[in-house]
Write a protein that holds these residues in place. Structure first.
Motif, PDB file in Angstrom:
ATOM      1  N   UNK A  55       0.865  -1.183   0.000  1.00  0.00           N
ATOM      2  CA  UNK A  55       0.000   0.000   0.000  1.00  0.00           C
ATOM      3  C   UNK A  55       0.898   1.228   0.000  1.00  0.00           C
ATOM      4  N   UNK A  56       0.673   2.131  -0.921  1.00  0.00           N
ATOM      5  CA  UNK A  56       1.499   3.346  -1.014  1.00  0.00           C
ATOM      6  C   UNK A  56       0.816   4.509  -0.299  1.00  0.00           C
ATOM      7  N   UNK A  57       1.613   5.264   0.431  1.00  0.00           N
ATOM      8  CA  UNK A  57       1.139   6.512   1.020  1.00  0.00           C
ATOM      9  C   UNK A  57       0.528   6.388   2.392  1.00  0.00           C
ATOM     10  N   UNK A  58       0.287   5.185   2.861  1.00  0.00           N
ATOM     11  CA  UNK A  58      -0.253   4.991   4.204  1.00  0.00           C
ATOM     12  C   UNK A  58       0.061   3.578   4.664  1.00  0.00           C
ATOM     13  N   UNK A  59      -0.258   3.295   5.920  1.00  0.00           N
ATOM     14  CA  UNK A  59      -0.109   1.952   6.455  1.00  0.00           C
ATOM     15  C   UNK A  59      -1.504   1.367   6.641  1.00  0.00           C
ATOM     16  N   UNK A  60      -1.761   0.230   6.044  1.00  0.00           N
ATOM     17  CA  UNK A  60      -3.047  -0.440   6.180  1.00  0.00           C
ATOM     18  C   UNK A  60      -2.921  -1.591   7.168  1.00  0.00           C
ATOM     19  N   UNK A  61      -3.927  -1.723   8.016  1.00  0.00           N
ATOM     20  CA  UNK A  61      -3.943  -2.772   9.040  1.00  0.00           C
ATOM     21  C   UNK A  61      -5.250  -3.538   8.896  1.00  0.00           C
ATOM     22  N   UNK A  62      -5.177  -4.839   8.686  1.00  0.00           N
ATOM     23  CA  UNK A  62      -6.394  -5.614   8.441  1.00  0.00           C
ATOM     24  C   UNK A  62      -7.243  -5.701   9.706  1.00  0.00           C
ATOM     25  N   UNK A  63      -8.534  -5.463   9.540  1.00  0.00           N
ATOM     26  CA  UNK A  63      -9.437  -5.438  10.689  1.00  0.00           C
ATOM     27  C   UNK A  63     -10.646  -6.350  10.492  1.00  0.00           C
ATOM     28  N   UNK A  64     -10.502  -7.358   9.660  1.00  0.00           N
ATOM     29  CA  UNK A  64     -11.597  -8.300   9.443  1.00  0.00           C
ATOM     30  C   UNK A  64     -11.734  -9.259  10.621  1.00  0.00           C
ATOM     31  N   UNK A  65     -12.959  -9.656  10.904  1.00  0.00           N
ATOM     32  CA  UNK A  65     -13.205 -10.652  11.944  1.00  0.00           C
ATOM     33  C   UNK A  65     -12.817 -12.042  11.443  1.00  0.00           C
ATOM     34  N   UNK A  66     -13.201 -12.354  10.200  1.00  0.00           N
ATOM     35  CA  UNK A  66     -12.909 -13.664   9.603  1.00  0.00           C
ATOM     36  C   UNK A  66     -12.227 -13.462   8.250  1.00  0.00           C
ATOM     37  N   UNK A  67     -10.926 -13.216   8.242  1.00  0.00           N
ATOM     38  CA  UNK A  67     -10.232 -12.944   6.974  1.00  0.00           C
ATOM     39  C   UNK A  67     -10.257 -14.163   6.047  1.00  0.00           C
ATOM     40  N   UNK A  68     -10.403 -13.894   4.765  1.00  0.00           N
ATOM     41  CA  UNK A  68     -10.359 -14.972   3.790  1.00  0.00           C
ATOM     42  C   UNK A  68      -8.910 -15.324   3.454  1.00  0.00           C
ATOM     43  N   UNK A  69      -8.725 -16.476   2.841  1.00  0.00           N
ATOM     44  CA  UNK A  69      -7.410 -16.897   2.354  1.00  0.00           C
ATOM     45  C   UNK A  69      -7.290 -16.478   0.890  1.00  0.00           C
ATOM     46  N   UNK A  70      -6.255 -15.688   0.589  1.00  0.00           N
ATOM     47  CA  UNK A  70      -6.057 -15.195  -0.772  1.00  0.00           C
ATOM     48  C   UNK A  70      -5.049 -16.085  -1.487  1.00  0.00           C
ATOM     49  N   UNK A  71      -5.396 -16.559  -2.657  1.00  0.00           N
ATOM     50  CA  UNK A  71      -4.480 -17.357  -3.477  1.00  0.00           C
ATOM     51  C   UNK A  71      -3.921 -16.434  -4.561  1.00  0.00           C
ATOM     52  N   UNK A  72      -2.958 -15.630  -4.155  1.00  0.00           N
ATOM     53  CA  UNK A  72      -2.432 -14.550  -4.995  1.00  0.00           C
ATOM     54  C   UNK A  72      -1.231 -15.029  -5.805  1.00  0.00           C
ATOM     55  N   UNK A  73      -1.433 -16.088  -6.584  1.00  0.00           N
ATOM     56  CA  UNK A  73      -0.342 -16.663  -7.380  1.00  0.00           C
ATOM     57  C   UNK A  73      -0.981 -17.528  -8.462  1.00  0.00           C
ATOM     58  N   UNK A  74      -0.189 -17.905  -9.428  1.00  0.00           N
ATOM     59  CA  UNK A  74      -0.695 -18.746 -10.510  1.00  0.00           C
ATOM     60  C   UNK A  74       0.332 -19.778 -10.944  1.00  0.00           C
ATOM     61  N   UNK A  75      -0.150 -20.868 -11.531  1.00  0.00           N
ATOM     62  CA  UNK A  75       0.736 -21.863 -12.103  1.00  0.00           C
ATOM     63  C   UNK A  75       1.271 -22.902 -11.141  1.00  0.00           C
ATOM     64  N   UNK A  76       0.670 -23.011  -9.951  1.00  0.00           N
ATOM     65  CA  UNK A  76       1.151 -23.978  -8.967  1.00  0.00           C
ATOM     66  C   UNK A  76       0.204 -25.175  -8.878  1.00  0.00           C
ATOM     67  N   UNK A  77       0.544 -26.126  -8.036  1.00  0.00           N
ATOM     68  CA  UNK A  77      -0.237 -27.352  -7.894  1.00  0.00           C
ATOM     69  C   UNK A  77      -1.668 -27.041  -7.459  1.00  0.00           C
ATOM     70  N   UNK A  78      -2.651 -27.764  -8.000  1.00  0.00           N
ATOM     71  CA  UNK A  78      -4.054 -27.499  -7.651  1.00  0.00           C
ATOM     72  C   UNK A  78      -4.327 -27.555  -6.152  1.00  0.00           C
ATOM     73  N   UNK A  79      -3.593 -28.397  -5.409  1.00  0.00           N
ATOM     74  CA  UNK A  79      -3.869 -28.507  -3.980  1.00  0.00           C
ATOM     75  C   UNK A  79      -3.621 -27.210  -3.224  1.00  0.00           C
ATOM     76  N   UNK A  80      -2.747 -26.347  -3.765  1.00  0.00           N
ATOM     77  CA  UNK A  80      -2.502 -25.068  -3.095  1.00  0.00           C
ATOM     78  C   UNK A  80      -3.743 -24.192  -3.104  1.00  0.00           C
ATOM     79  N   UNK A  81      -4.506 -24.265  -4.188  1.00  0.00           N
ATOM     80  CA  UNK A  81      -5.687 -23.411  -4.327  1.00  0.00           C
ATOM     81  C   UNK A  81      -6.855 -23.915  -3.483  1.00  0.00           C
ATOM     82  N   UNK A  82      -6.747 -25.136  -2.990  1.00  0.00           N
ATOM     83  CA  UNK A  82      -7.765 -25.679  -2.094  1.00  0.00           C
ATOM     84  C   UNK A  82      -7.425 -25.423  -0.632  1.00  0.00           C
TER      85      UNK A  82
END
Length: 280
Positions: free
Chosen positions: A52-79
């Protein structure tokens, strides 16, 4: 004099997303890392993948989701998911502490766990039963900014909060990609990687904060190892979070794909001094 029971801060090289399913030295190390730590009541992770540019962001979710922020890896990673809870009250407290230190900090929602958060935590704390808050890095700011950011969080360790900087000790992804795509994890470490990691390790062991902050000018092959430095910035958050006078300890040193140093450090706060006894 009594020793502080405050938690250390950690710098973790999280590696590629498939570290979580790989049979590597780094993965094996992370699986036993929690055995040598007091159990934290919460975890704060400054992730190289939360930019994040220009500020500091701090996550404040009660139940954060899992982000699969990548591609081309084994299918089990996305599960895979890391269902640890968030802790909005801690997030708001961090925002307040950062604001008091002069940072433009904001609590944000709808921000899940990127792989810089969940990949190492799934290895270190697989039960996902400790609340986690994630913290952004600013790609436009350098080491000094992130060291001050960590210093503003120094009080958390005495309250049972584990601060982790999750990045990579070296991160030239362009050079690493051919080996990564071929699955060639066990390659020799090039001299230009060895020279850089040796310099960084020596400066960390000496607590030479000034040199570390100026690493891009002083360290050999700095730009070759970090064409951009977002993956090293979490190191400075962890270093600052231990507070002044702390002790640095190298806790793991291996490599992946030859050019990705999986080096990890522990930064322990300085021992607390007991108050002097007055004479009767």
């Amino acid at each position: 004099m009594t020793q502080s029971t405050a938690l250390p801060a950690l710098f973790i090289s999280h590696g590629s997303p498939d570290t979580v399913i790989a049979d590597t030295k780094a993965a094996k190390w992370m699986k036993q890392l929690a055995d040598g730590l007091p159990r934290p009541r919460a975890i704060v992770v400054a992730s190289a993948h939360f930019e994040v540019s220009g500020k500091v962001a701090v996550s404040a979710d009660v139940d954060p989701e899992t982000i699969h922020d990548f591609g081309g890896f084994a299918p089990e990673l996305y599960a895979m998911h890391y269902p640890a809870p968030g802790e909005p009250d801690l997030a708001r407290r961090i925002v307040s502490d950062l604001a008091a230190a002069g940072f433009d900090a904001r609590a944000v929602e709808s921000r899940g766990f990127d792989h810089g958060v969940w990949v190492p935590l799934k290895l270190i704390y697989p039960d996902a039963d400790i609340p986690v808050v994630s913290l952004s890095v600013d790609p436009r700011q350098g080491p000094e900014h992130h060291y001050r950011l960590g210093a503003a969080l120094a009080g958390l360790s005495a309250e049972g909060v584990l601060v982790i900087g999750s990045g990579s000790f070296t991160h030239n992804l362009g050079v690493a990609l051919p080996a990564l795509r071929a699955g060639q994890r066990e390659l020799d470490v090039p001299d230009w990687v060895e020279a850089f990691t040796s310099w960084m390790n020596a400066r960390l062991a000496a607590n030479d904060v000034a040199a570390l902050i100026d690493y891009r000018a002083q360290a050999p092959f700095a730009v070759e190892n970090h064409p951009t430095d977002e993956h090293l910035l979490p190191l400075y958050v962890a270093l600052g979070a231990a507070g002044p006078g702390g002790e640095a300890g190298l806790i793991h040193d291996s490599s992946d794909f030859g050019v990705l140093a999986m080096t990890m450090w522990r930064f322990s706060p300085a021992p607390a001094m007991a108050p002097a006894m007055s004479e009767a």
